[in-house]
Design an enzyme around this catalytic site. Structure first.
Site, PDB file in Angstrom:
ATOM      1  N   GLN A  93      11.001  59.529  -7.711  1.00 22.06           N
ATOM      2  CA  GLN A  93       9.969  60.256  -6.948  1.00 22.06           C
ATOM      3  C   GLN A  93      10.446  61.669  -6.613  1.00 22.06           C
ATOM      4  O   GLN A  93      11.585  61.838  -6.195  1.00 22.06           O
ATOM      5  CB  GLN A  93       9.643  59.502  -5.658  1.00 22.06           C
ATOM      6  CG  GLN A  93       9.080  58.106  -5.884  1.00 22.06           C
ATOM      7  CD  GLN A  93       7.616  58.098  -6.279  1.00 22.06           C
ATOM      8  OE1 GLN A  93       6.958  59.136  -6.337  1.00 22.06           O
ATOM      9  NE2 GLN A  93       7.096  56.921  -6.563  1.00 22.06           N
ATOM     10  N   TYR A 131       6.098  48.019 -12.128  1.00 26.30           N
ATOM     11  CA  TYR A 131       6.289  49.451 -12.393  1.00 26.30           C
ATOM     12  C   TYR A 131       7.423  49.951 -11.489  1.00 26.30           C
ATOM     13  O   TYR A 131       7.262  50.889 -10.724  1.00 26.30           O
ATOM     14  CB  TYR A 131       5.005  50.251 -12.148  1.00 26.30           C
ATOM     15  CG  TYR A 131       3.785  49.644 -12.812  1.00 26.30           C
ATOM     16  CD1 TYR A 131       3.432  50.016 -14.107  1.00 26.30           C
ATOM     17  CD2 TYR A 131       3.010  48.686 -12.154  1.00 26.30           C
ATOM     18  CE1 TYR A 131       2.324  49.448 -14.724  1.00 26.30           C
ATOM     19  CE2 TYR A 131       1.914  48.110 -12.768  1.00 26.30           C
ATOM     20  CZ  TYR A 131       1.569  48.494 -14.045  1.00 26.30           C
ATOM     21  OH  TYR A 131       0.486  47.921 -14.645  1.00 26.30           O
ATOM     22  N   GLU A 143       9.523  47.026 -15.606  1.00 27.93           N
ATOM     23  CA  GLU A 143       9.415  48.456 -15.908  1.00 27.93           C
ATOM     24  C   GLU A 143       9.544  48.627 -17.419  1.00 27.93           C
ATOM     25  O   GLU A 143      10.331  47.921 -18.054  1.00 27.93           O
ATOM     26  CB  GLU A 143      10.557  49.189 -15.155  1.00 27.93           C
ATOM     27  CG  GLU A 143      10.957  50.550 -15.675  1.00 27.93           C
ATOM     28  CD  GLU A 143       9.875  51.599 -15.569  1.00 27.93           C
ATOM     29  OE1 GLU A 143       9.217  51.718 -14.513  1.00 27.93           O
ATOM     30  OE2 GLU A 143       9.683  52.320 -16.566  1.00 27.93           O
ATOM     31  N   ASP A 159       2.996  49.881  -8.301  1.00 26.66           N
ATOM     32  CA  ASP A 159       3.142  51.337  -8.212  1.00 26.66           C
ATOM     33  C   ASP A 159       2.931  51.914  -9.609  1.00 26.66           C
ATOM     34  O   ASP A 159       3.845  52.475 -10.211  1.00 26.66           O
ATOM     35  CB  ASP A 159       4.549  51.678  -7.683  1.00 26.66           C
ATOM     36  CG  ASP A 159       4.708  53.157  -7.359  1.00 26.66           C
ATOM     37  OD1 ASP A 159       3.717  53.911  -7.489  1.00 26.66           O
ATOM     38  OD2 ASP A 159       5.820  53.559  -6.974  1.00 26.66           O
ATOM     39  N   CYS A 215      -1.099  56.697  -7.277  1.00 27.37           N
ATOM     40  CA  CYS A 215      -1.048  58.155  -7.395  1.00 27.37           C
ATOM     41  C   CYS A 215      -2.352  58.681  -7.977  1.00 27.37           C
ATOM     42  O   CYS A 215      -2.446  59.850  -8.332  1.00 27.37           O
ATOM     43  CB  CYS A 215       0.150  58.585  -8.245  1.00 27.37           C
ATOM     44  SG  CYS A 215       0.103  57.927  -9.911  1.00 27.37           S
TER      45      CYS A 215
HETATM   46  N1  SAH Z   1       8.158  52.380  -8.225  1.00 25.55           N
HETATM   47  C1  SAH Z   1       8.960  53.411  -8.835  1.00 25.55           C
HETATM   48  C2  SAH Z   1       8.309  54.035 -10.075  1.00 25.55           C
HETATM   49  C3  SAH Z   1       6.858  54.385  -9.996  1.00 25.55           C
HETATM   50  S1  SAH Z   1       6.257  55.423 -11.277  1.00 25.55           S
HETATM   51  C4  SAH Z   1       9.314  54.479  -7.832  1.00 25.55           C
HETATM   52  O1  SAH Z   1       8.698  54.565  -6.767  1.00 25.55           O
HETATM   53  O2  SAH Z   1      10.222  55.242  -8.092  1.00 25.55           O
HETATM   54  C5  SAH Z   1       5.557  54.333 -12.426  1.00 25.55           C
HETATM   55  C6  SAH Z   1       6.561  53.672 -13.344  1.00 25.55           C
HETATM   56  O3  SAH Z   1       5.815  52.838 -14.235  1.00 25.55           O
HETATM   57  C7  SAH Z   1       7.381  54.602 -14.236  1.00 25.55           C
HETATM   58  O4  SAH Z   1       8.732  54.314 -14.057  1.00 25.55           O
HETATM   59  C8  SAH Z   1       6.920  54.251 -15.659  1.00 25.55           C
HETATM   60  O5  SAH Z   1       7.958  54.323 -16.614  1.00 25.55           O
HETATM   61  C9  SAH Z   1       6.446  52.829 -15.492  1.00 25.55           C
HETATM   62  N2  SAH Z   1       5.436  52.330 -16.455  1.00 25.55           N
HETATM   63  C10 SAH Z   1       4.468  53.016 -17.094  1.00 25.55           C
HETATM   64  N3  SAH Z   1       3.701  52.199 -17.805  1.00 25.55           N
HETATM   65  C11 SAH Z   1       4.179  50.927 -17.635  1.00 25.55           C
HETATM   66  C12 SAH Z   1       3.787  49.635 -18.109  1.00 25.55           C
HETATM   67  N4  SAH Z   1       2.743  49.488 -18.909  1.00 25.55           N
HETATM   68  N5  SAH Z   1       4.505  48.568 -17.703  1.00 25.55           N
HETATM   69  C13 SAH Z   1       5.572  48.724 -16.865  1.00 25.55           C
HETATM   70  N6  SAH Z   1       5.976  49.921 -16.394  1.00 25.55           N
HETATM   71  C14 SAH Z   1       5.301  51.004 -16.769  1.00 25.55           C
END
Ligand code: SAH
Length: 471
Positions: free
Chosen positions: A300, A329, A350, A398, A425
């Site tokens: 973030q 995620y 992830e 997320d 977001c």
């Molecule tokens: N919760 C974490 C990341 C949120 S951002 C934090 O707060 O830091 C969203 C994340 O989803 C990213 O790391 C991205 O790589 C991942 N992502 C995107 N598409 C995805 C999918 N289809 N399945 C799993 N993860 C995914």
């Protein structure tokens, strides 16, 4: 299939039949603000989108483009200022899209973000769901812990800067307003070293040259800096010396990478990188939990606000130590690890393999043994968990801007958690997903809580808590 000639001619004629024409000048009063932060004025119900114009402002507008259903205009003269106008804003930041809301007072920015969610709920007939006031920052500038700055040649010199919105005009820039000021300083030092070593910048038209972007990350608490030079070519002459020179100029730079992106693309980072000097990761903290961060892992960008969001998520989860939690995620495991100490077991999923490598390492770094991480698309992993009969008490989402895949939503109903905490977001996909969940056995408890994660920009971050209605 091609259209008959007549129909084509007719439709072309129709397209020109708009209430305003390109290059026309006219006086309008701005009525609304689009979700992108542009003023909206109506001419016979036809919306004109106008940069740097706020509701209640009367302006002389010049029409830049008139498509069939809407047009774009720029301000020639503004006759009055909205009470919400921030008068000392600088047009460079608006033009580059770095800070598209900089002309709006901060209080008004916060209201604007709350209202956006409210309007989307209203359109989806979900007016019963309330939206709390946006939690903002005490100092809503210089908050970004990461910068991705394009590099080009200007008058034979390598320059860092930004592109004007909706154009390819490159604007050299040194104060980026919303970045950690130390990042701006390191950027200048990197630029100087690249000039000294006479490394050419990327030329987009010819797809030649070397340096495309400079990416800099700085730990908010640790102060550790990672510099990544994104190059078109695999070859980076004197790469190691160059990296060492950067580190000797900036003592806080602990890691210098080359990332290779040979494609003709807008995507910034390529899929391969090489450590030129220093350590492979930087470390930082969120709410006292340590994190090691690799160049391509998501982290973030606004550390202070992220801490507030994670605290809110933890409070909403109301963990007693007996719960099984899914963090979907999960990135490098930031939410998983902030919940693990109060849960029985946490599962993170992830899609980026490097991020999961970081997540596993971060669990060890913090002595956490009850968090398990999987590299997979959430839409696949949720299916597997559902078939395996996993029964989570809480699911935290997320997702990226596109929100939840149908498969994730459907399998969530099978997993049947008592509680869902949805960090979003993108309010448009959030509302779409809430519609599904509220039609399928969940209800939103309490108001949606927006957090201003990206001050001066139009991005809207929020947290929603849902509970299963039937026990
Ligand atoms: N919760 C974490 C990341 C949120 S951002 C934090 O707060 O830091 C969203 C994340 O989803 C990213 O790391 C991205 O790589 C991942 N992502 C995107 N598409 C995805 C999918 N289809 N399945 C799993 N993860 C995914």
């Amino acid at each position: 299939m091609s259209q008959p000639f007549l129909a084509k001619k007719e439709s072309r004629k129709k397209m020109k039949n708009t209430p305003v024409q390109k290059n026309q000048e006219l006086e309008v009063t701005v009525e609304d603000l689009s979700y992108q932060g542009r003023g909206v004025a109506k001419v016979d119900h036809y919306p004109l989108f106008i940069d740097d114009a706020l509701p209640s402002e009367k302006i002389l507008a010049h029409v830049m483009k008139a498509s069939r259903n809407y047009g774009f205009a720029k301000v020639i003269k503004r006759y009055n200022d909205s009470p919400d106008r921030q008068l000392d804003s600088e047009s460079a930041y608006l033009q580059t899209g770095i800070a598209p809301l900089q002309h709006l007072k901060y209080e008004a920015q916060l209201r604007f973000k709350q209202q956006q969610i409210e309007e989307l709920l209203h359109k989806a007939h979900l007016d019963q769901i309330a939206v709390a006031s946006t939690r903002g920052m005490a100092e809503p500038l210089h908050y970004r812990n990461k910068a991705q700055i394009p590099v080009r040649m200007v008058n034979g010199q390598l320059e860092t800067g930004f592109f004007r919105q909706r154009s390819h005009q490159f604007v050299p820039m040194h104060d980026f307003l919303i970045q950690d000021p130390r990042i701006d300083q390191v950027l200048e030092a990197v630029q100087a070293v690249l000039r000294e070593f006479e490394v050419p910048a990327y030329n987009e038209r010819q797809h030649s040259g070397v340096i495309r972007h400079i990416v800099i990350r700085r730990g908010h608490y640790s102060g550790q800096v990672m510099v990544t030079l994104v190059t078109r070519s695999r070859k980076l002459p004197a790469g190691t010396q160059l990296a060492q020179q950067i580190m000797s100029h900036c003592q806080d730079v602990v890691s210098v990478y080359q990332n290779i992106n040979a494609d003709k693309t807008n995507v910034i980072m390529g899929k391969q990188e090489k450590l030129l000097a220093g350590k492979p990761q930087i470390e930082d903290q969120l709410n006292g939990i340590k994190f090691a961060i690799s160049p391509r892992s998501f982290f973030q960008v606004n550390s202070l606000q992220t801490e507030k969001i994670y605290q809110y998520v933890a409070e909403a989860a109301q963990l007693s130590g007996k719960e099984t939690v899914i963090d979907a995620y999960c990135g490098i495991g930031t939410i998983s690890l902030s919940l693990a100490k109060k849960a029985k077991q946490v599962y993170g999923v992830e899609i980026v393999a490097d991020a999961i490598k970081d997540a596993k390492q971060n669990a060890v770094l913090n002595g956490i043994t009850n968090a398990e991480f999987k590299v997979a698309a959430a839409e696949e992993q949720f299916g597997k968990w559902a078939s395996a009969g996993l029964k989570p008490d809480i699911v935290v989402f997320d997702p990226p801007r596109k929100g939840l895949e149908t498969k994730v939503l459907e399998n969530t109903l099978t997993l049947a958690p008592k509680k869902i905490v949805y960090v979003s977001c993108n309010p448009a996909t959030l509302v779409r997903d809430l519609q599904f969940l509220t039609e399928n056995g969940y209800q939103v408890t309490g108001p949606i809580q927006p957090f201003d994660q990206f001050p001066q920009t139009n991005h809207v971050e929020s947290v929603t808590v849902l509970e299963r209605t039937e026990k």
